[in-house]
Design a protein around this motif. Structure first.
Motif, short mmCIF file in Angstrom:
data_model
loop_
_atom_site.label_atom_id
_atom_site.label_comp_id
_atom_site.label_asym_id
_atom_site.label_seq_id
_atom_site.Cartn_x
_atom_site.Cartn_y
_atom_site.Cartn_z
N ARG A 10 0.77 -1.14 -0.16
CA ARG A 10 0.03 -0.05 0.05
C ARG A 10 0.70 1.14 0.26
O ARG A 10 1.78 1.10 0.91
N PRO A 11 0.62 2.24 -0.70
CA PRO A 11 1.18 3.30 -0.95
C PRO A 11 1.16 4.11 0.62
O PRO A 11 0.22 4.36 1.21
N VAL A 12 2.32 4.70 0.88
CA VAL A 12 2.56 5.51 2.51
C VAL A 12 2.10 6.96 2.03
O VAL A 12 2.68 7.67 1.16
N LEU A 13 0.98 7.58 2.65
CA LEU A 13 0.82 8.74 2.43
C LEU A 13 1.68 9.84 3.22
O LEU A 13 1.69 9.74 4.55
N VAL A 14 2.35 10.60 2.57
CA VAL A 14 3.42 11.34 3.14
C VAL A 14 2.59 12.86 3.16
O VAL A 14 2.11 13.52 2.42
N ARG A 15 2.75 13.29 4.52
CA ARG A 15 2.09 14.55 4.81
C ARG A 15 3.24 15.62 4.81
O ARG A 15 4.38 15.47 4.85
N THR A 16 3.02 16.87 4.74
CA THR A 16 3.87 17.85 4.59
C THR A 16 3.62 19.04 5.62
O THR A 16 2.42 19.67 5.89
N VAL A 17 4.67 19.70 5.96
CA VAL A 17 4.88 20.72 6.99
C VAL A 17 5.57 21.74 6.33
O VAL A 17 6.73 21.60 5.50
N LEU A 18 4.85 23.01 6.30
CA LEU A 18 5.66 24.19 5.47
C LEU A 18 6.15 25.16 6.65
O LEU A 18 5.41 25.62 7.62
N VAL A 19 7.69 25.46 6.56
CA VAL A 19 8.05 26.49 7.48
C VAL A 19 8.41 27.67 6.48
O VAL A 19 9.16 27.47 5.65
N VAL A 20 7.80 28.99 7.23
CA VAL A 20 8.35 30.13 6.74
C VAL A 20 9.72 30.60 7.37
O VAL A 20 9.88 30.73 8.49
N ASP A 21 10.47 30.77 6.30
CA ASP A 21 12.09 31.28 6.70
C ASP A 21 12.52 29.90 7.01
O ASP A 21 11.93 28.78 7.03
N HIS A 22 13.86 29.81 7.21
CA HIS A 22 14.84 29.06 7.48
C HIS A 22 15.43 28.78 8.84
O HIS A 22 16.50 29.57 8.78
N ASP A 23 15.16 28.32 9.79
CA ASP A 23 15.86 28.44 11.12
C ASP A 23 16.37 26.95 11.47
O ASP A 23 15.65 25.80 11.74
N LEU A 24 17.65 26.70 11.72
CA LEU A 24 18.35 25.60 12.02
C LEU A 24 17.80 24.74 13.16
O LEU A 24 17.75 23.53 13.18
N LYS A 25 17.46 25.81 14.07
CA LYS A 25 17.06 25.12 15.57
C LYS A 25 15.45 24.42 15.28
O LYS A 25 15.22 23.47 15.86
N ILE A 26 14.77 25.04 14.68
CA ILE A 26 13.42 24.57 14.11
C ILE A 26 13.51 23.60 13.28
O ILE A 26 12.79 22.65 13.45
N GLU A 27 14.32 23.46 12.31
CA GLU A 27 14.47 22.41 11.62
C GLU A 27 15.11 20.82 12.13
O GLU A 27 14.18 20.14 11.85
N GLY A 28 15.79 21.37 13.12
CA GLY A 28 16.29 20.15 13.92
C GLY A 28 15.01 19.64 14.77
O GLY A 28 15.07 18.21 15.08
N LEU A 29 14.37 20.57 15.26
CA LEU A 29 13.29 20.13 16.24
C LEU A 29 12.14 19.38 15.40
O LEU A 29 11.48 18.38 15.78
#
Length: 295
Positions: A10-29
């Protein structure tokens, strides 16, 4: 010929999160909270780019930039919800005000964080936004000013955690009062949800919150029949002096969650804890910047 049925993957449904700007700490979180097999993270440079992208594609969760004000993020939320009315947007901002917190609740932001904020708390909130069912009606603002707010909150844990984060930002308290009020309010709200509302999502708890110059009050009214402090065997406050842990055995026998220290803990954290006659309406009072306020 094999008797085993052929199993189609069965195909896996991949969901998406949109992040405004690019913050390395938020990315790691995000990478620590979201399963990379189930979630994709996409970045845009600013809120204008976010709005253009949202018009073309649906996102499961959106995080705003910490570099924009709460007011700017709320305006972005208004525009996004015209296109995607059930968008789960978490506001991150450097500059926030009680008025912005109120507006974010009215516009049905999922949550609101102004610097400095707890990365752990943000991570937990992102997890709730990612995994939760329909949430839009969990918190309703009945009336509000920057000093006074009245809310109706659905009796479930997700709505509890969301409203507590909003109230923490709304109050703008200094430490250690901020920590004390947050813990005490959480304990009393959980009591109201569990014992008054039975964690029934069709039930509602009412919250009234006032921030004065030297005082903050939080009033919580639940839909239950109430109780008396000396007739609640599941709580430590009713334990006899010679058996301070008696309530734990009762909670275990009744299949209740561990705990029962809420009232006792709250009395230590706030200056006054006042119940109505029936026990289904409680007011917490914490004095700010006053030495020995009750003397």
């Amino acid at each position: 010929m094999s008797a085993l049925a052929k199993i189609e993957p069965r195909p896996v449904l991949v969901r998406t999160v949109l992040v405004v700007d690019h913050d390395l700490k938020i990315e790691g979180l995000l990478r620590g909270v979201l399963d990379p097999c189930l979630w994709a993270i996409q970045h845009v440079a600013d809120k204008a780019a976010a709005l253009l992208l949202v018009q073309k594609k649906n996102f499961d969760v959106i995080l705003t930039s910490q570099r924009t004000s709460g007011q700017e993020d709320i305006e972005l939320l208004r525009k996004i919800r015209r296109v995607r009315p059930h968008t789960r947007l978490i506001i991150l901002t450097d500059v926030g005000t009680p008025a912005d917190v109120i507006a974010s609740m009215r516009e049905r932001a999922f949550s609101y964080f102004a610097k400095p904020f707890s990365v752990h708390t943000l991570g937990a909130m992102i997890g709730m936004a990612a995994d939760g069912p329909c949430w839009d009606d969990g918190i309703e603002v009945i009336s509000a000013t920057p000093e006074w707010i009245r809310l109706l909150v659905r009796c479930d844990l997700r709505s509890t955690e969301r409203v507590l984060q909003f109230l923490d930002e709304f109050a703008e308290l200094p430490d250690p009062e901020r920590h004390d009020v947050a813990i005490a309010s959480r304990e009393m709200l959980l009591n109201a949800m569990e014992h008054g509302g039975k964690f029934d999502p069709t039930q509602i708890v009412e919250i009234g919150y006032i921030r004065a110059r030297h005082m903050v009050t939080c009033r919580i009214t639940d839909p239950g029949d109430g109780f008396t402090l000396h007739d609640i065997p599941h709580a430590s406050v009713a334990n006899p002096a010679d058996d301070p842990l008696r309530h734990l055995a009762y909670r275990e026998a009744e299949g209740m969650r561990p705990g029962g220290f809420g009232v006792l803990l709250t009395r230590k954290l706030v200056d006054e804890l006042i119940y109505n006659q029936d026990g289904n309406d409680v007011t917490l009072v914490k004095y700010i910047g006053l030495e020995n306020p009750l003397h």
